[in-house]
Scaffold this motif. Structure first.
Motif: not given
Lengths: 116, 113
Positions: A93-94, A104-106, B43-45, B100-105
């Motif tokens: 979610v964002s 994003l929070t996953f 997965l953490e920001f 926008g869509e986030q594109y991941f590496g």
């Protein structure tokens, strides 16, 4: 703060069977919702997203998800899976913050294993 | 066009050493995010850049972590005095301004021995 719960850490299914991967979220404000897929040894790819409008969203490879605001859910479904769908699926979610930060929070992820 | 690239793909370092991880976003993407993926935490920001500014550093786990972005393009995540708990896959994502869509590496797998 937001949180995402993916209720199943692993889901094994047989090829051509239907599958549902469950996702619930918690937020005090409106959110955008996403499903990402991570194939083995690869990066994250966006599978589908809900931003606004129709609550049912579809991907090009047959997956769909429905936003249910009252249930705070965004479950992912596919009527017939293939071996190639084996991957880890992440719900995220964002927040509609009005700014430009859409971090994003996953959820913890669900490993979908499709067996022949 | 090219996607998000990250280097190195793998990094093994000794505890206490400093490491630098690089992210090259998609050209024209003004928003850049760093995330960390580990077995225990998922997965953490970590940090968000808009242009060269980092208005959200709230996910950096300690002051040993820092990041910068130059020219509105390449970003470097630096971890000083690495610890074993820093072992993880570090992911970079970029997007256009707005939602926008986030594109991941593909990520950098960091192993601290």
């Amino acid at each position: 703060a937001q949180s995402v719960t993916q209720l199943d850490s692993q889901v094994p299914v047989f090829e051509e069977a239907p599958v549902e991967l469950r996702c619930n979220y918690s937020s005090s404000v409106s959110v955008y919702l996403f499903w990402y897929v991570q194939y083995p040894n690869q990066g994250l790819q966006l599978l589908l997203k809900y931003l606004s409008g129709s609550t049912l969203v579809e991907s090009i490879n047959g997956f769909e998800a429905e936003f249910n605001k009252s249930q705070t859910s965004f479950h992912l479904r596919k009527p017939s899976v293939h071996i190639s769908d084996t991957a880890e699926y992440f719900c995220a979610v964002s927040v509609m913050s009005g700014g430009s930060n859409y971090k994003l929070t996953f959820g913890k992820g669900t490993l979908l294993t499709v067996n022949p | 066009g090219a996607g998000v690239s990250q280097s190195p793909s793998n990094k093994v370092t000794e505890k206490g050493k400093d490491v630098e991880l690089r992210c090259d976003p998609i050209s024209g993407h003004t928003a850049l995010y760093w995330y960390r993926q580990s077995l225990g935490q998922g997965l953490e920001f970590l940090i968000y850049f808009q242009g060269n500014s980092a208005p959200d550093k709230s996910g950096l786990p300690s002051d040993r972590f820092s990041a910068e972005r130059t020219g509105g393009s390449v970003s470097t995540l630096t971890i000083q005095r690495t610890q074993q708990e820093d072992s993880a896959v570090y992911l970079c994502a970029s997007s256009r301004i707005g939602l926008g869509e986030q594109y991941f590496g593909p990520g950098t797998r960091l192993t601290v021995t």
